[in-house]
Design a protein around this motif. Sequence first.
Motif, PDB file in Angstrom:
ATOM      1  N   HIS A   1      -2.585   7.410   1.718  1.00 19.02           N
ATOM      2  CA  HIS A   1      -1.207   7.126   2.148  1.00 19.02           C
ATOM      3  C   HIS A   1      -0.640   5.931   1.386  1.00 19.02           C
ATOM      4  O   HIS A   1       0.521   5.917   0.999  1.00 19.02           O
ATOM      5  CB  HIS A   1      -1.169   6.872   3.650  1.00 19.02           C
ATOM      6  N   ILE A   2      -1.508   4.944   1.136  1.00 19.18           N
ATOM      7  CA  ILE A   2      -1.021   3.767   0.399  1.00 19.18           C
ATOM      8  C   ILE A   2      -0.571   4.190  -0.995  1.00 19.18           C
ATOM      9  O   ILE A   2       0.461   3.731  -1.501  1.00 19.18           O
ATOM     10  CB  ILE A   2      -2.140   2.703   0.312  1.00 19.18           C
ATOM     11  N   GLU A   3      -1.338   5.108  -1.596  1.00 17.65           N
ATOM     12  CA  GLU A   3      -0.947   5.523  -2.951  1.00 17.65           C
ATOM     13  C   GLU A   3       0.422   6.207  -2.939  1.00 17.65           C
ATOM     14  O   GLU A   3       1.273   5.925  -3.776  1.00 17.65           O
ATOM     15  CB  GLU A   3      -2.026   6.445  -3.538  1.00 17.65           C
ATOM     16  N   THR A   4       0.638   7.108  -1.960  1.00 18.20           N
ATOM     17  CA  THR A   4       1.967   7.745  -1.907  1.00 18.20           C
ATOM     18  C   THR A   4       3.034   6.685  -1.681  1.00 18.20           C
ATOM     19  O   THR A   4       4.100   6.720  -2.302  1.00 18.20           O
ATOM     20  CB  THR A   4       2.078   8.748  -0.728  1.00 18.20           C
ATOM     21  N   LEU A   5       2.718   5.719  -0.809  1.00 22.62           N
ATOM     22  CA  LEU A   5       3.734   4.702  -0.486  1.00 22.62           C
ATOM     23  C   LEU A   5       4.108   3.892  -1.720  1.00 22.62           C
ATOM     24  O   LEU A   5       5.262   3.521  -1.900  1.00 22.62           O
ATOM     25  CB  LEU A   5       3.219   3.750   0.595  1.00 22.62           C
ATOM     26  N   ASP A   6       3.111   3.598  -2.547  1.00 25.55           N
ATOM     27  CA  ASP A   6       3.427   2.792  -3.734  1.00 25.55           C
ATOM     28  C   ASP A   6       4.478   3.484  -4.587  1.00 25.55           C
ATOM     29  O   ASP A   6       5.438   2.868  -5.050  1.00 25.55           O
ATOM     30  CB  ASP A   6       2.157   2.534  -4.563  1.00 25.55           C
ATOM     31  N   ALA A   7       4.292   4.771  -4.742  1.00 27.80           N
ATOM     32  CA  ALA A   7       5.277   5.521  -5.543  1.00 27.80           C
ATOM     33  C   ALA A   7       6.646   5.460  -4.865  1.00 27.80           C
ATOM     34  O   ALA A   7       7.671   5.209  -5.506  1.00 27.80           O
ATOM     35  CB  ALA A   7       4.823   6.969  -5.682  1.00 27.80           C
TER      36      ALA A   7
ATOM     37  N   PRO B   1     -10.632   5.619   6.320  1.00 26.62           N
ATOM     38  CA  PRO B   1     -10.250   4.793   5.159  1.00 26.62           C
ATOM     39  C   PRO B   1      -9.640   5.642   4.041  1.00 26.62           C
ATOM     40  O   PRO B   1      -8.704   5.201   3.368  1.00 26.62           O
ATOM     41  CB  PRO B   1     -11.570   4.162   4.720  1.00 26.62           C
ATOM     42  N   ASP B   2     -10.151   6.888   3.877  1.00 33.34           N
ATOM     43  CA  ASP B   2      -9.579   7.727   2.818  1.00 33.34           C
ATOM     44  C   ASP B   2      -8.132   8.082   3.136  1.00 33.34           C
ATOM     45  O   ASP B   2      -7.259   8.053   2.261  1.00 33.34           O
ATOM     46  CB  ASP B   2     -10.394   9.028   2.665  1.00 33.34           C
TER      47      ASP B   2
ATOM     48  N   ARG C   1      -8.920  -0.659  10.841  1.00 33.45           N
ATOM     49  CA  ARG C   1      -9.597  -1.138  12.050  1.00 33.45           C
ATOM     50  C   ARG C   1      -8.866  -0.674  13.300  1.00 33.45           C
ATOM     51  O   ARG C   1      -9.463  -0.266  14.284  1.00 33.45           O
ATOM     52  CB  ARG C   1      -9.667  -2.669  12.038  1.00 33.45           C
ATOM     53  N   PHE C   2      -7.550  -0.758  13.250  1.00 28.06           N
ATOM     54  CA  PHE C   2      -6.758  -0.353  14.415  1.00 28.06           C
ATOM     55  C   PHE C   2      -6.996   1.127  14.718  1.00 28.06           C
ATOM     56  O   PHE C   2      -7.252   1.526  15.853  1.00 28.06           O
ATOM     57  CB  PHE C   2      -5.273  -0.615  14.115  1.00 28.06           C
ATOM     58  N   ILE C   3      -6.929   1.949  13.672  1.00 27.62           N
ATOM     59  CA  ILE C   3      -7.100   3.396  13.883  1.00 27.62           C
ATOM     60  C   ILE C   3      -8.521   3.686  14.361  1.00 27.62           C
ATOM     61  O   ILE C   3      -8.726   4.501  15.272  1.00 27.62           O
ATOM     62  CB  ILE C   3      -6.765   4.176  12.597  1.00 27.62           C
TER      63      ILE C   3
ATOM     64  N   ALA D   1      -4.772  10.074  13.227  1.00 28.80           N
ATOM     65  CA  ALA D   1      -5.139   9.050  12.246  1.00 28.80           C
ATOM     66  C   ALA D   1      -4.084   9.027  11.149  1.00 28.80           C
ATOM     67  O   ALA D   1      -3.642   7.965  10.692  1.00 28.80           O
ATOM     68  CB  ALA D   1      -6.509   9.353  11.669  1.00 28.80           C
ATOM     69  N   ASN D   2      -3.632  10.222  10.750  1.00 29.91           N
ATOM     70  CA  ASN D   2      -2.568  10.285   9.739  1.00 29.91           C
ATOM     71  C   ASN D   2      -1.271   9.663  10.265  1.00 29.91           C
ATOM     72  O   ASN D   2      -0.663   8.823   9.617  1.00 29.91           O
ATOM     73  CB  ASN D   2      -2.292  11.745   9.364  1.00 29.91           C
ATOM     74  N   ARG D   3      -0.882  10.101  11.459  1.00 30.61           N
ATOM     75  CA  ARG D   3       0.388   9.603  12.005  1.00 30.61           C
ATOM     76  C   ARG D   3       0.396   8.084  12.103  1.00 30.61           C
ATOM     77  O   ARG D   3       1.392   7.425  11.803  1.00 30.61           O
ATOM     78  CB  ARG D   3       0.580  10.158  13.414  1.00 30.61           C
TER      79      ARG D   3
END
Length: 1906
Positions: free
Chosen positions: A850-856, A844-845, A816-818, A750-752
């Motif tokens: 991951h989205i938060e890290t990506l924003d940075a 979802p978590d 949804r995909f995951i 799920a992470n990958r």
Amino acid sequence: MARLADYFVVVGYDLDKRVEGEGQGRILQRFPEKDWEDSPFPQGIELFCQPSGWQLVPERQPPSFFVAVLTDINSERHYCACFTFWEDLDNPQLQKAGASEADEVDEELSVVQPAKVFAPKSLVLVSRLDYTEVYRNCLGLIYTVNVDGLTVPLETVIGNLLTCIIPIDGGSQRTITLGAGDRQVIQTPINDSLPVSGSSVAQLFRQLGIVNVLCLFCAALTEHKILFLSSSYQRLTDACRGLLAIMFPLKYSFTYVPILPGKLLEVLSTPTPFIIGVNSFFRSETQELLDVIIADLDGGTVTIPECVHISPLPEPLLQQTQTLLSMILDPELEIADHAFPPQSVQPSALKIQDKEIRAVFLWLFARLFQGYRWCLHIIRIHPEPVIRFHKAAFLGQRALTEDDFLMKVLDGMAFAGFVSERGPPYRATDLFDDLVANEVERIRQEESYPHKVMNHIKELAEQLFKNENPYPAVAMHKVQRPSENSQSTAQSQTPFPDLDDVAVQLFIDHAAAKLKTAPPVVKAELKAMVPSGPLLGDIVDRNGSMIANSARRLEVVRNCITYIFENKMLEAKKLMPAVLRALKGRAARICLTQELNQHVLQNRAVLDDQQFDYIVRMMNCTLQDCSHMDEHGIGAALLPLVTAFCRKLGAGITQFAYSCVQEHMLWTNMQFWEAMFYSDVQNHIRALYLETEDGGQQNNLDGSSSRREISALELASEQNRLWPTLSKEMQAERVQKEESTVFSQAIHYANRMSYLLLPLDTSKNRLLRSTGLGDVESVSNSYVTNSIAGSMAESYDTESGFEDAESSDVANSVVRFINRFVDKVCNESGVTNEHLKALHTMIPDIVQMHIETLDAVHRESKRLPPIQKPKLLRPTLLAGEELVMDGMRVHLIPDGREEATGQMGGPPLLPAEGAIFLTTYRLIFKGTPTDPLVGEQVVTRSFPIASLTKEKRISVTLPMDQFVQEGLQLRSCTFQLMKIAFDEEVASDLAEVFRKHMHKLRYPQHVQGTFAFTVGQCGKIMVEHKTKDKNQSLKTLSKNLVKSAKRTIGRQYVTRKKYVPPTWENRSSLQSEFDEDEISVSEEVDQTTLTLSSTIRSSDRQTMSNVVERACCRDYQRLGLGTLSNSLTRSKNEPFRISTANRMYTICRSYPGLLIVPQSIPDTTIHRICRCYRQNRFPVVCWRNSRTKAVLLRSAGLHAKGVVGFFKSPNAPTAVPSQADSTSLEQEKYLQAIISSMPSYSENTGRNTLSGFTSTHMNTSDSSDKLRQPKIGALMKQVMGAKEDVPGTFSRGALGQRAKVISLSQPKVSGKARNPTRGKWGSIRGSGRLSAYNPDVGTRLAGKESPQPNGGPSEALFLRQQKAYLYIIGDKAQLKGGKQDSFQQWEVVPIEVCDVRQVKNSFKKLMKACVPSSPPSDPNMSFLRSLEDSEWMALLHRVLQVSVLVVELLNTGSSVMVSLEDGWDVTTQVVSLVQLLSDPYYRTFDGFRLLVEKEWLSFGHRFSHRGAQTLASQSSGFTPVFLQFLDCVHQIHHQFPMEFEFSQYYLKFLAYHYVSNRFRTFLLDSDYERIELGVLYEEKGERKSPQVCKSVWDYIDRLNKKTPIFYNYMYSPEDDEVLRPYTFISNLKVWDFYMEETLSEGPSYDWELRSRQEHMAEETPEKPDTSGPKSQRRIVWPCYDNLSKAVPDAITKLLQDLQSLEAELGQTSEKWKDTWDKIKTTQRIEPKLESKPSFSSSLLMSSNLSHQRRSQGVYLQESGVGSSINLALDCEASATSTPVAGRPSTSTLYSQFQSTESENRSFEGILFKKGALLKPWKPRWFVLDKTKHQLRYYESRQDKECKGVIDLAEVESVTPGTPTMGAPKNIEEKAFFDLKTTKRVYNFCAQDSLNAQLWMDSVQSCLSDA
């Protein structure tokens, strides 16, 4: 053990339920009444007993038997054996019904009422075992017991049958008896998993043949619908059984109904695949099935519908299989051709053959599936093994990813069943397992030796046979059959009785009780580990189907990676392009992943920016070539790496490589993730059990290394074996461990997945990638690519309904995909529900985090300096040229020309990156080379949009990190090719828009849409207002003219319906705004009485003067072909007149308004004649030889109907004097009039003998002619002769028929014989051409057959040998059937013309040869070969050859009429070339312009049509007739470089602009159309907008004034020179216009662009260069630099220097032409003045260079090519008798400053001289020259060009003078003196009186000396 029969059923005819004549069956009795628990009673048996329907018949039929197959809800098969016999209906009240039914059944019987009717009754056995013969015997026995009335009760027999129990397999024999004195042996197969086929397979092949069965086999495996037809039910069952048997080891899992009842036919339209059999009775119902493959067993055909494509077996398997099958089925085939065939070769017995065929298919599957076990992933071992197949890896290793068949098989249901059945590692094995594991090596070694394979097949067949028949001696069967008499005495037959159910049930219960007490039969299952066979890898490599990747490439990849990690960036940069190329190969990609792996420590590798960039580029390149299946496992290998490589962006912020490699389809492929997940799970579970095994004992390293690694399957098999021995707790513990392993992997994945699916910039809603590229910032940074998440969400998001895409965001779609992925894998691998729920809440978590890290990361990555894509360079545009589409970033890809790619040395300029611009005029690419070492150059390639000939889409992959999806290949007829690939930032719809615009511009609706008309339009509108009132009268006049023209045209068509062929002129002409002028000669006035000027109102005079100024008119007057003054002053004896008959374009729309016709021909005749010619183009004069007065005429070919009449001899009797005859008489008159106009004829009339002709007009003693006489004959022969006539074989006999045509008497007419050497062949060896001919023929052709002293032929021959006055050059094809008449004065020369189509095709091939789109794949197709194939040179040769012939004829005093095709293509070419060769005037600027305007424009060459300039002519294609003419001129120029005033560049300029549509000159098809559009005479009125030049000629004039670019410095014509070029192909040169290109600035034919580019270059300020002294040298690249600019020729260079010096000195610079003319004239004067000859002058200016003037060294090429002057001439001596010592330097060409030496200058100084009347006084430098006895004056002392000369011989007196008006001030009166000559008085003024006195004395002394 199993029951032999589950149910016994009696089914009879149901008399109560008859529906419209269709009977029904009903079950009368069934035993047992209760269903068995393990097999429920199947429904619908009554339908299957009578598949064709229940019917009564009038006579008894023999009993029948077949087995139907029913499949129940658990997909178990039930075999229903049906035994049917017929009973008479004895029920009297049903007799009637029966009879009426029998009627319906068989109408013929309705006459006679049948006594009896028979109804069917069926006995049915239902069983799960398939023993056809046993059932046949049992049911037959029951029937026999009943019919023969044996003593045994039926209940006993049936009871015994239902309680009989037999083993399923094991190979034992079981004897059974049913208690009626019978005995049967049942043979069970040894192994139940192998199908039992009897002989059904062999039967199937017999019925259908090898190819058909293979076809069905493939169809069944690839899930198509198959329908068998036969009239026998048993055969249907056998065929289906046979088909299933050859599919083993795959099992068919779709609908399988060997016999389908007619009532259920609608089943055939089911959407799922099936194998079904149907009685042929229903054939018609099966006709409309569109997607069903129908196999007709009785007819042996297989019909495949059109819409069905069956993927065949992959080669070579298909071929091998067919060979083997034919060896089995038809062994005689192999030896059919042997001389000594063996005694007898019989195929095996059917039973054996059956097994052999099955063995072939078994062998086939072993080859197809070899190594499949290495691609199984075991994801759970306990409690049950769960196994998945890794399809992509299997296909990749087998190198069969492209194979359609295997793909479909692996995707099919049958294979899924195969994996779940044969996947488990610990189970019983069978023949196939053994074969696929242990025999692979043998199969591989034997596969190419059919006989060895055959032995293997035989062994397999034996095993299969043994399986079915383990014991050879079978005990005898004993089963009663019904006795003969009982069958014959059918009348007395007893009906089948009702049976006693209680009795039967008792039997059954009794047997059941017995079974309960019996001990259970324990069958030891032989489970074992399934062997895996050898690894796949070696198989493929041995096959060699893997492309061997050279070790060198891998070395490059390794080195590059090493450099990157050692931070040697420059080295890495150099290797990068090679690496990106190498990564196309699989080995290199695998090597890359392995190398990168070594640089990862503890899952991390931190890089700096540049390293990171390179690694990402390589990863992207690697992934780019992976298919979405990832069959080579490269994506899998990269997956861990993309999460390992990273770079630090700031405090605590790390960017990983995955954020830069998301742009690949692979990551959105669910199968890829599943395969990856399963392989990881397998590894972890393997590790889990390896640990437990090694548990306590420490594994010694040596042991482990010596032992082969245990595969996961082997481990699993061992675990499965131990499983039963473990305690419950242990089992539970293992299950729990495995489950948690899978669970943790699911979290990991799920992470990958979130890593690779979430784009770096998640704030954007990228789901609908409508913008094409997202936003600008992300584009500017090369790492930040769009995520694929968008497209992914669209493809997978089916259940969420994607309407709310706007509101949804990336995160949701990724979640949804995951989720979908997790659901699938967890269900398959048995994860508990609690865990699954936990996962769903976790995902979802994970995504959110991951989205938060990506924003940075995104924030930081924006701060990185973006990697620059090269800036888009703007092109410079012409005035009036506008951009239609702004630059789109593209790559210019190299095509087949190798110069620019650096392959022939020089820098790799292509591929280049830049932008493509579409303007109203051109298509321009401008950019910089991608090669970093040449990056600072600018590459430009452009061509006019109007010259686009072909556009096709291509797909391109570049060896760069970008993925270029689509591209275009654009070809232009200016010999340019652009292969462009759109950058990924260009959306595909944008590319589409670009194409549409391009097409719109290329083919405008109307010619007014072309650039020449649209350019500078806003300016033009303003201009209109001004011109409106000024020319009002002209406007209205022209409008009226057109109206009346239209009327006349209309009238003509009405009255002369019969005659006018509907030509292209008929089409409605566009009535657009009519411009100023029209030819306006009033119609009614009698032309001979009034002068033209008197008939025209003053306002219209200008119009007429325009007409007169038109090119043709000026030329006619120059040639003396008539003037326009129609007054009486014109004498009648002028042979020709200018006719205005066509002034309204009514006679011929495509001719000019004024035409030259013979004086004696009235206009009415013209109206009549023109109809005989195509397009009404009748013969008109276009040129006259000033010396021989012969004329050149042009016309179209004749209409077919005119031809025969035209050539009939005048006295031939005609049956009916038709109109056609009268016109042909008119034609003859016309031709006669032309002939009579020739002086040679008029002086000769009456005495038409050659001797008279000769004596009057010829100088026979002309010695030079004797050399040349036979030429014409030879020429004529070449032009007309068929290709086979090789010179030399041309014997007398061959002359036969053609003699009339060729016989020309050839003494040369030379006007006054004053110039014997007039005209030149290019060489003194003029006569050399004839050497090959038979000398006798040569003399005959030359008219020298008799030795008469005056050169005339002997009397007998004179008629035939006489030279014709008029030669008509006609088309061979058209002139058939014309009889030549010896008394006529004209003669027809039939030649073969090149068709327009030929030109078109030849040109296409020429373009492909000169500008190939890709390097030639065939090494034989060199440039010269493809040039030859194009036949372009052959066409040039043909045109030149005809032209030279015509020149010769004209030169000998015969007139020539060129009358080919429609008179506007080849005719124009020939006529123009003839004039060019004959008349030096046409070789000057003015003359050439006039020639083109006259012959091409006025005489209606269809430029727009041939150039496909508008939408209407798009279909006709581009036909470069004019280009062909220019090429011919180029060939002549090449051979006579000193005869032309213009340079070769001038020809190229015209060749480029005649297709460019930049000027209006070459638009439209005729003067008529030009007038109609108002482009013909607009030039005068519209000079308001100077920046837009509408005529190419004006443009050339302007340019010529500025620069000598068009001028040929070698121009030094001889008077009246007639050129005769060599025309053989070996003498022709490929025009460099076709080959050259200048990538630095694009084509050099738009001069404003060049000057603008130079200005821009000057404006950019140079940075102060501190690098030390700069070299003056620079490298000149042939395909890049403009050579004429980089290396100008010496003269141009000196002229330029002169200009720049003048500019520096602040003087007004002279025009170059003046400077040049001065130098020329001084040189002309020089040789007379000087004692020592000046070499240069003799070279450049002398006009008496003799024959060597053909191109030797004098080759100042045109300025387009670097031309240092090569003046080493062989002809120096011929010009100057004294040898030249040493070659003077070229500077002497201009610095003849010694020319006026001091001894000649007796006295010199400045005097003021008064100009002529009303001119001021000017100071001049005067020189008094005693030797020449003249007083010369110059503008200044330095001036070398003398302004004027006063000859002292004319001076009468020198007297003191007085100052006059305007004399210089402040000068004493005595300083003035006058010089009086016989012509005028000169007033002079010196500086002072003293000076004046000196001058007067000096002049006086000179006078007295004389």
